[in-house]
Motif scaffolding. Structure first.
Motif, mmCIF file in Angstrom:
data_model
loop_
_atom_site.group_PDB
_atom_site.id
_atom_site.type_symbol
_atom_site.label_atom_id
_atom_site.label_comp_id
_atom_site.label_asym_id
_atom_site.label_seq_id
_atom_site.Cartn_x
_atom_site.Cartn_y
_atom_site.Cartn_z
ATOM 1 N N CYS A 95 54.974 39.312 48.755
ATOM 2 C CA CYS A 95 55.708 39.762 47.567
ATOM 3 C C CYS A 95 56.128 41.231 47.651
ATOM 4 C CB CYS A 95 54.849 39.575 46.321
ATOM 5 S SG CYS A 95 54.369 37.877 46.019
ATOM 6 N N GLY A 96 55.496 41.982 48.557
ATOM 7 C CA GLY A 96 55.785 43.417 48.651
ATOM 8 C C GLY A 96 55.293 44.209 47.457
ATOM 9 N N ILE A 97 54.129 43.804 46.915
ATOM 10 C CA ILE A 97 53.590 44.523 45.741
ATOM 11 C C ILE A 97 52.154 44.976 46.033
ATOM 12 C CG2 ILE A 97 55.001 43.206 44.125
ATOM 13 C CD1 ILE A 97 51.463 42.419 43.861
ATOM 14 N N LYS A 98 51.693 45.902 45.190
ATOM 15 C CA LYS A 98 50.292 46.313 45.246
ATOM 16 C C LYS A 98 49.700 46.167 43.859
ATOM 17 C CE LYS A 98 50.061 49.402 49.159
ATOM 18 N NZ LYS A 98 49.673 50.725 49.662
ATOM 19 N N PRO A 99 48.421 45.834 43.756
ATOM 20 C CA PRO A 99 47.798 45.723 42.439
ATOM 21 C C PRO A 99 47.645 47.101 41.804
ATOM 22 C CG PRO A 99 46.187 45.304 44.164
ATOM 23 C CD PRO A 99 47.490 45.490 44.845
ATOM 24 N N PRO A 100 47.442 47.186 40.492
ATOM 25 C CA PRO A 100 47.216 48.485 39.838
ATOM 26 C C PRO A 100 45.963 49.172 40.394
ATOM 27 C CG PRO A 100 47.529 46.721 38.228
ATOM 28 C CD PRO A 100 47.377 46.059 39.554
ATOM 29 N N PRO A 101 45.896 50.520 40.282
ATOM 30 C CA PRO A 101 44.744 51.250 40.858
ATOM 31 C C PRO A 101 43.389 50.750 40.366
ATOM 32 C CG PRO A 101 46.489 52.772 40.259
ATOM 33 C CD PRO A 101 46.912 51.437 39.760
ATOM 34 N N ARG A 102 43.282 50.420 39.082
ATOM 35 C CA ARG A 102 41.967 49.980 38.576
ATOM 36 C C ARG A 102 41.539 48.673 39.249
ATOM 37 N NH1 ARG A 102 38.766 51.371 34.279
ATOM 38 N NH2 ARG A 102 37.313 49.798 33.561
ATOM 39 N N ALA A 103 42.496 47.772 39.454
ATOM 40 C CA ALA A 103 42.169 46.511 40.135
ATOM 41 C C ALA A 103 41.744 46.782 41.585
ATOM 42 C CB ALA A 103 43.370 45.570 40.111
ATOM 43 N N GLN A 104 42.389 47.758 42.241
ATOM 44 C CA GLN A 104 42.020 48.078 43.619
ATOM 45 C C GLN A 104 40.578 48.583 43.687
ATOM 46 O OE1 GLN A 104 45.053 50.922 44.780
ATOM 47 N NE2 GLN A 104 46.345 49.295 45.600
ATOM 48 N N TYR A 105 40.174 49.391 42.717
ATOM 49 C CA TYR A 105 38.797 49.904 42.702
ATOM 50 C C TYR A 105 37.801 48.775 42.431
ATOM 51 C CZ TYR A 105 39.764 54.895 43.151
ATOM 52 O OH TYR A 105 40.105 56.128 43.644
ATOM 53 N N ILE A 106 38.175 47.860 41.514
ATOM 54 C CA ILE A 106 37.268 46.745 41.201
ATOM 55 C C ILE A 106 37.073 45.882 42.449
ATOM 56 C CG2 ILE A 106 37.070 44.594 39.874
ATOM 57 C CD1 ILE A 106 38.563 46.068 37.596
ATOM 58 N N ARG A 107 38.153 45.574 43.150
ATOM 59 C CA ARG A 107 38.036 44.721 44.336
ATOM 60 C C ARG A 107 37.201 45.405 45.416
ATOM 61 N NH1 ARG A 107 43.914 41.702 44.868
ATOM 62 N NH2 ARG A 107 44.434 43.475 46.196
ATOM 63 N N THR A 108 37.368 46.726 45.535
ATOM 64 C CA THR A 108 36.582 47.465 46.529
ATOM 65 C C THR A 108 35.086 47.399 46.190
ATOM 66 O OG1 THR A 108 38.433 48.969 46.901
ATOM 67 C CG2 THR A 108 36.266 49.723 47.628
ATOM 68 N N ILE A 109 34.755 47.544 44.916
ATOM 69 C CA ILE A 109 33.341 47.491 44.493
ATOM 70 C C ILE A 109 32.731 46.130 44.843
ATOM 71 C CG2 ILE A 109 31.858 47.350 42.442
ATOM 72 C CD1 ILE A 109 33.630 49.547 41.196
ATOM 73 N N ILE A 110 33.431 45.059 44.507
ATOM 74 C CA ILE A 110 32.868 43.729 44.754
ATOM 75 C C ILE A 110 32.747 43.475 46.266
ATOM 76 C CG2 ILE A 110 33.106 41.256 44.314
ATOM 77 C CD1 ILE A 110 32.605 43.121 41.846
ATOM 78 N N GLY A 111 33.737 43.948 47.031
ATOM 79 C CA GLY A 111 33.671 43.791 48.489
ATOM 80 C C GLY A 111 32.431 44.461 49.075
ATOM 81 N N GLU A 112 32.076 45.642 48.546
ATOM 82 C CA GLU A 112 30.910 46.363 49.087
ATOM 83 C C GLU A 112 29.594 45.749 48.616
ATOM 84 O OE1 GLU A 112 31.186 48.540 51.583
ATOM 85 O OE2 GLU A 112 33.237 47.810 51.378
ATOM 86 N N LEU A 113 29.552 45.270 47.373
ATOM 87 C CA LEU A 113 28.328 44.595 46.917
ATOM 88 C C LEU A 113 28.083 43.328 47.735
ATOM 89 C CD1 LEU A 113 28.626 45.013 43.036
ATOM 90 C CD2 LEU A 113 27.128 46.268 44.586
ATOM 91 N N GLU A 114 29.176 42.635 48.068
ATOM 92 C CA GLU A 114 29.015 41.441 48.903
ATOM 93 C C GLU A 114 28.496 41.813 50.295
ATOM 94 O OE1 GLU A 114 31.597 37.627 49.229
ATOM 95 O OE2 GLU A 114 32.360 39.007 50.738
ATOM 96 N N ARG A 115 28.922 42.951 50.810
ATOM 97 C CA ARG A 115 28.454 43.395 52.141
ATOM 98 C C ARG A 115 26.927 43.581 52.119
ATOM 99 N NH1 ARG A 115 31.859 45.008 55.356
ATOM 100 N NH2 ARG A 115 33.204 45.696 53.668
#
Length: 404
Positions: A95-115
């Motif tokens: 789509c050539g889009i990026k999610p809003p900054p807050r969504a990017q931070y939320i996804r990063t947090i969940i990715g690290e907790l899963e790690r």
């Protein structure tokens, strides 16, 4: 992977075969390894996979773009964030889009907790593999608060359903930040305890140090990923090499050790837990205000890729769209697909007693990796669609038999 081995007992009567699997108490999933041994020494390895193929790529092409995240998070219970994360990145690339900054931070947090959750799981299993069940029970006890933390944020301990094309499905509420910090403090304290206990214990070191060495040149030749690569001195990590979401907004380090043995892989995973805690704390502290989703009405024709550094290494999703509401092609490559084959190099020369631990040191996930095409006389005979059909027919036969 199962070609006739020139060192098999058929060719050389000095060699014997010790089978591990396909169902073995020290393996979490069905896989079949044939250890070619001379006395107690492993001289070669044959790997036979294919017990877990479930046809996710084909099934994804029968679902809408919005349904696919719920499918791919079930590829692997431990990486149930990593696969939908990479898939959403791939569709957002189309789509050539990026999610809003807050969504990017939320996804990063969940990715690290899963790690952290995944590394704890491996550490506990490694303790079990070497007969040190105290480590297993310790680590898995403190994995529970991690699962409670997932439930606090997303309502589920597994299969979090947080990823959505264009953003995140749920917000992290500011009133939950203090509770999340309490959990992080506990996890940090216990990770420090595990690290000290494991590195200071002479019995554990004797079982892990100098065992299952994967040399740097072999790691590069096999194209291994994640902690398997970083434990052999190969400093690769998608979060640094091709940053996405909030990974270039926070301060963190790649953990690399040169030794290549099982202890090095354990140290990488333990120290990466501290880095993940650091990333989560920074994301919470600097969490942007604003929406958590970029609204997408239609997926245009085109193709895109998504790469996420899962706990086991880079997970890769490819998506092609023809402008309809379903992907016309969805390709997945999980890190275990690259890592498992390196066992051939890592297990040679070690004892049978070490082999199960060495085979598990790459933290294999077979349900991510399996894929099947049947060839006969050089021509493709069956593909995933046929195998699904056979599976459905067999299930129907069983259903009829027991419904009589």
């Amino acid at each position: 992977m199962s070609e006739l081995n020139p060192k098999s007992e058929i060719r050389n009567p000095e060699y014997r075969v010790v089978p591990i699997g396909p169902y073995h108490p020290l393996q979490e999933e069905p896989e079949f390894f044939k250890l070619i041994v001379e006395g107690e020494k492993v001289v070669d390895l044959e790997i036979n996979l294919g017990y877990n193929h479930r046809g996710h790529e084909y099934i994804a092409q029968t679902m809408t773009f919005d349904q696919v995240p719920f499918l791919v998070e079930r590829i692997c219970g431990i990486c149930s964030d990593s696969h939908p994360y990479a898939y959403c990145l791939a569709v957002e690339d189309v789509c050539g889009i990026k999610p809003p900054p807050r969504a990017q931070y939320i996804r990063t947090i969940i990715g690290e907790l899963e790690r952290i959750h995944s590394h704890y799981l491996w550490l506990g299993l490694a303790g079990h593999f070497i007969g040190y069940n105290t480590v297993w029970m310790w680590v898995w006890r403190y994995r529970e608060p991690l699962l409670d933390l997932f439930e606090l944020i997303m309502g589920n301990r597994n299969h979090y359903a947080i990823n959505k094309i264009g953003g995140a499905r749920r917000d992290i509420l500011p009133e939950d930040y203090p509770k999340i910090e309490e959990y992080l403090n506990l996890i940090e304290e216990k990770t420090a305890m595990f690290t000290k206990a494991i590195l200071d214990d002479p019995v554990i070191r004797a079982r892990l140090e100098g065992v299952g060495i994967l040399k740097k040149e072999d790691a590069i030749a096999y194209g291994v990923l994640g902690p398997t690569a970083r434990g052999s001195g190969v400093a690769i990590d998608v979060r640094k090499d091709d940053p996405y979401d909030a990974y270039d907004q926070v301060d963190w380090n790649i953990v690399v050790f040169e030794e290549g043995d099982v202890l090095a892989k354990a140290k990488v995973r333990l120290l990466e837990c501290f880095e993940s805690i650091k990333i989560v704390r920074q994301c919470l502290r600097n969490m942007p205000e604003g929406p958590i989703e970029t609204r997408i009405e239609e997926i245009p024709p085109g193709e895109g890729i998504g790469r996420h550094e899962a706990p086991r290494g880079e997970v890769f999703h490819y998506v092609r769209s023809d402008g309809s509401n379903m992907p016309v092609r969805h390709k997945i490559r999980a890190p275990s697909y690259m890592n498992i084959a390196s066992n051939v190099a890592a297990v040679k020369g070690y004892s049978i007693a070490d082999a199960a631990l060495v085979l598990a040191a790459v933290d294999p996930c077979y349900c991510c990796t399996e894929r099947t095409i049947v060839y006969e006389n050089g021509k493709k005979k069956y593909d995933g669609r046929d195998l699904l059909k056979f599976s459905w027919e067999k299930t129907e036969k069983i259903r009829r038999r027991y419904n009589k």
